[in-house]
Write a protein that holds these residues in place. Sequence first.
Motif, short mmCIF file in Angstrom:
data_model
loop_
_atom_site.label_atom_id
_atom_site.label_comp_id
_atom_site.label_asym_id
_atom_site.label_seq_id
_atom_site.Cartn_x
_atom_site.Cartn_y
_atom_site.Cartn_z
N SER A 199 41.33 27.58 60.96
CA SER A 199 40.42 27.98 62.04
C SER A 199 41.06 29.04 62.93
O SER A 199 40.42 29.57 63.82
N ASN A 211 38.82 31.70 56.73
CA ASN A 211 38.52 31.03 57.98
C ASN A 211 37.61 29.84 57.69
O ASN A 211 36.75 29.90 56.80
N LYS A 212 37.78 28.77 58.43
CA LYS A 212 37.00 27.56 58.17
C LYS A 212 35.51 27.72 58.47
O LYS A 212 34.72 26.82 58.16
N SER A 213 35.13 28.85 59.01
CA SER A 213 33.71 29.09 59.30
C SER A 213 32.96 29.64 58.08
O SER A 213 31.74 29.77 58.12
#
Length: 209
Positions: free
Chosen positions: A83, A103-105
């Motif tokens: 993140s 990215n964790k998004s």
Amino acid sequence: MIKLLIADNHPITRKGLEILFSASPNIKIVGSVNDGEAILEFIKKNPVDIILTETDFPKLNGLTVLRYLKHDYPNIKTIIFSSQPEEVYAINAIKAGAAGYLNKSVNVISINEAILKVHDGGIHLSNELTQQLAFGNRVNKGGTFYKKLSTREAEVLKLLTVGRKNKEISKELDINEKTVSTYKARLMRKLKVTNLVDLVNQAKLSAQL
């Protein structure tokens, strides 16, 4: 089948990834662990092609794990799944031996594409960061600062920002305390501060810019 090991200290993240890949025709999750030490223990006993891992572990942070993997398990590819801002940490992760940064998004399709690309020998970064590197641009001032750090300086700074003491950093990175102090002094010069509190605060601010 690509043998994938998941490493994350959040059980929900690990379980979610296990469910997502349970029906995958070309990716098989062979293990799920919760810290850096567990990664090294797992790969000693089990065949793994790719590790999808967080960087912020209470035991043995991700950048340090990358150093071990690069030296002892060069055939295992690693993708950082974090993140933390890509423009701040991705370059140092690649320098340390990672083959990709997510990215964790991101969505499931992006994770799948990154794993396949890395398995085929490629390096995965987001399109935005790839373009910035190609054109030499930097919209993120914090990213510019972190790019100037060596991989070891980035490791030390990351451990300092999560509250590690010199002795703990020395043990985790397998260097002596005097060397840790030297890195700390270099970081203070680069960030133009004179004490540890300001160093940590300035590092966090640079990550947010």
